[in-house]
Design an enzyme around this catalytic site. Structure first.
Site, mmCIF file in Angstrom:
data_model
loop_
_atom_site.group_PDB
_atom_site.id
_atom_site.type_symbol
_atom_site.label_atom_id
_atom_site.label_comp_id
_atom_site.label_asym_id
_atom_site.label_seq_id
_atom_site.Cartn_x
_atom_site.Cartn_y
_atom_site.Cartn_z
ATOM 1 N N ASP A 83 -47.419 -4.227 44.543
ATOM 2 C CA ASP A 83 -47.519 -2.827 44.962
ATOM 3 C C ASP A 83 -46.280 -2.359 45.727
ATOM 4 O O ASP A 83 -45.536 -3.163 46.300
ATOM 5 C CB ASP A 83 -48.725 -2.648 45.903
ATOM 6 N N HIS A 227 -46.695 -7.553 47.484
ATOM 7 C CA HIS A 227 -45.889 -6.329 47.594
ATOM 8 C C HIS A 227 -44.409 -6.597 47.311
ATOM 9 O O HIS A 227 -43.831 -7.506 47.910
ATOM 10 C CB HIS A 227 -46.037 -5.730 48.994
HETATM 11 ZN ZN LIG Z 1 -49.436 0.141 48.777
#
Ligand SMILES: [Zn+2]
Length: 274
Positions: A83, A227
């Site tokens: 992400d 991430h």
């Molecule tokens: Zn996020």
């Protein structure tokens, strides 16, 4: 078309309101608070209300509509998801690792970051699945449907302009879906995606901690969350060096345990076939 669970959450809402109103009326009309019917009505109301609140906040929401967070399968496969990218230099480093390992992953990109790094976004999309992660990465849990719609559409536009593809997947920033978020995403033709295991890597724990958290929680049909960026920030404010350092070892350990890798849509197909 509305999701059939529209009726399920309305039934929960009716139970919440009905139970609490009934308990209130009984109390107001002088019945003893501790009588069994009053307690039962209040208990049912509170339980249904608690379920509604929980389902509002969980990344694995069910009551308000479908959020895909794992495939029901015994097959040793996982989907790696990343992400908050694209983000220089981490997304590029990640692409090299995945290419070397022959793995396709799923990236939930932030529209603002895509506009800053359109070529990197296009490079990701040429090899991997790209999903929408809004335009500015806001908390949408309590937002009006119009705000949700605007964030999703601007995210779609940024990704489409950079990559030529229109995402079919959406992951809400910060993990908390609300009924209105699931509903708007569905209206715009996107499926909501959660996860089954994450590593709290936004707090930048050491890479061996990130690795052990993912390996500890990964199971057949699982969806991992890591991430490659940080909200809408750019390097050097965004620092994902610990995550990138963990990814190679996560992949080799999973491979050593017999795991294969799928994109989220491939896991969805596997789930539907199971
Ligand atoms: Zn996020």
């Amino acid at each position: 078309m509305k999701h059939p669970r529209t009726h399920a959450w309305k039934a929960a809402a009716a139970t919440t309101a009905g139970g609490l109103v009934l308990a209130g009326l009984r109390t107001a009309t002088g019945r003893p608070v501790r009588s069994a019917p009053t307690l039962a009505a209040a208990g049912a109301g509170l339980a249904a209300g608690g379920l509604m609140a929980y389902e509002w906040l969980t990344p694995r929401s069910w009551l308000y509509g479908p959020v895909f967070w794992h495939a029901r399968t015994a097959e040793r496969v996982v989907a790696l998801t990343f992400d908050d990218g694209p983000c220089y230099p981490y997304t590029g480093q990640l692409l090299e690792i995945l290419d070397r390992e022959g793995i396709r992953a799923t990236f939930f990109q932030v529209g603002n970051n895509v506009m800053r790094e359109p070529n990197l976004s296009a490079e990701v999309a040429s090899q991997h699945e790209v999903g929408n992660h809004t335009f500015t990465h806001p908390h949408l849990t309590w937002s009006q449907p119009g705000t949700v719609r605007d964030q999703l559409l601007r995210g779609q536009e940024a990704i489409h302009n950079a990559t030529g593809t229109l995402p079919r997947l959406f992951r809400v920033p910060h993990g908390w879906y609300g009924p209105q978020v699931i509903s708007v995403a569905g209206d715009l033709g996107m499926k909501c995606v959660g996860w089954s295991v994450m590593a709290w890597d936004w707090d930048r724990p050491p890479s061996d901690v990130i690795q052990s958290r993912i390996l500890h929680g990964a199971g057949p049909g699982g969806v991992t969350l890591l991430h490659d960026g940080q909200d809408t920030q750019a390097f050097p404010m965004a620092d994902r060096s610990h995550t990138i350092a963990a990814v190679s070892d996560i992949i080799s350990s999973l491979k050593a345990n017999g795991y294969g890798f799928r994109t989220v849509p491939e896991l969805m197909d596997l789930d539907a076939a199971g």
